[in-house]
Design a protein around this motif. Sequence first.
Motif, mmCIF file in Angstrom:
data_model
loop_
_atom_site.group_PDB
_atom_site.id
_atom_site.type_symbol
_atom_site.label_atom_id
_atom_site.label_comp_id
_atom_site.label_asym_id
_atom_site.label_seq_id
_atom_site.Cartn_x
_atom_site.Cartn_y
_atom_site.Cartn_z
ATOM 1 N N VAL A 129 0.869 -1.185 0.000
ATOM 2 C CA VAL A 129 0.000 0.000 0.000
ATOM 3 C C VAL A 129 0.901 1.230 0.000
ATOM 4 O O VAL A 129 1.715 1.401 0.907
ATOM 5 N N ARG A 130 0.756 2.073 -1.001
ATOM 6 C CA ARG A 130 1.693 3.177 -1.196
ATOM 7 C C ARG A 130 1.160 4.532 -0.747
ATOM 8 O O ARG A 130 1.945 5.463 -0.552
ATOM 9 N N ARG A 131 -0.136 4.695 -0.589
ATOM 10 C CA ARG A 131 -0.705 5.998 -0.225
ATOM 11 C C ARG A 131 -1.175 5.977 1.226
ATOM 12 O O ARG A 131 -1.938 5.100 1.629
ATOM 13 N N LEU A 132 -0.715 6.969 2.012
ATOM 14 C CA LEU A 132 -1.107 7.119 3.408
ATOM 15 C C LEU A 132 -1.519 8.559 3.652
ATOM 16 O O LEU A 132 -0.747 9.486 3.397
ATOM 17 N N VAL A 133 -2.741 8.728 4.148
ATOM 18 C CA VAL A 133 -3.227 10.045 4.558
ATOM 19 C C VAL A 133 -3.309 10.037 6.080
ATOM 20 O O VAL A 133 -4.105 9.302 6.662
ATOM 21 N N HIS A 134 -2.468 10.827 6.698
ATOM 22 C CA HIS A 134 -2.344 10.871 8.156
ATOM 23 C C HIS A 134 -2.984 12.163 8.650
ATOM 24 O O HIS A 134 -2.722 13.234 8.100
ATOM 25 N N VAL A 135 -3.820 12.084 9.677
ATOM 26 C CA VAL A 135 -4.444 13.283 10.238
ATOM 27 C C VAL A 135 -3.566 13.801 11.375
ATOM 28 O O VAL A 135 -3.286 13.080 12.339
ATOM 29 N N GLY A 136 -3.112 15.052 11.239
ATOM 30 C CA GLY A 136 -2.226 15.644 12.223
ATOM 31 C C GLY A 136 -2.966 16.520 13.220
ATOM 32 O O GLY A 136 -4.198 16.534 13.275
#
Length: 240
Positions: A129-136
């Motif tokens: 899995v290449r896409r990561l959306v992290h909530v900061g």
Amino acid sequence: MTTPDTTGPDTTGPDTTGPDTTGPEHTPHHTDVIVYGAGGQVGRAVVTEALRRGLTVTAAVRHPERHADLDRDGVTLLRCDITDPAAVAATAPGHAAAVCTVYTPDTPSTDFYRAATNALVDGLDRAGVRRLVHVGVATTLQTAPGTAVHDDPDFPDAYRAFSLGHAAALDLLHDSPATLDWVVVTPPMDLDRTAPGTGRYRVGGPQVLGPRIAQADLAVAVVDELTAPAHHRQQIAVAE
């Protein structure tokens, strides 16, 4: 220099509504996304918005028995310890992207977010899995070049450790292999959990952008970065 304020992924024009995500042209090649921390308030908002877009969601939580209401049409509920690389590697395969919006009061924040980020970097790589959306968090945004909100001497000590945990996660993402296409989507200090969504938001660089955003609009920004990725290996701020 501060990145110009824009609306949604389109950074060429004045503030408008976000991109139309209802048509088939905005459907990713794979429609599955795994949301780590789906049982939290932001995680639930992301799940709701992803379902509204027609995406299929895997909701990964520590205690599925506490979140049985998430198990509905379009959602697969499963158990995952986000600090365990093997658990991430076992749950992530087959998804086009991952979202991380996790929190625990049981472990010091710096330890927890370092462990979680290391597990994500390792586990997602093993899963392909290449896409990561992290909530900061807003307190990691810059008030001046190289100076975060939490660097202010008057910043409350009670919240500094939590913010430093997120900062440690950001550092680990910057050091991660180039194959991981990550973005940290960072809301303002006032994340309004009750305000109705507008479908609009502004986006900027890692600097403080604005005072407020509706939680529903934060979820729109997160899902926009899944369906039409516009920012890569960087922290961005979003605000109303």
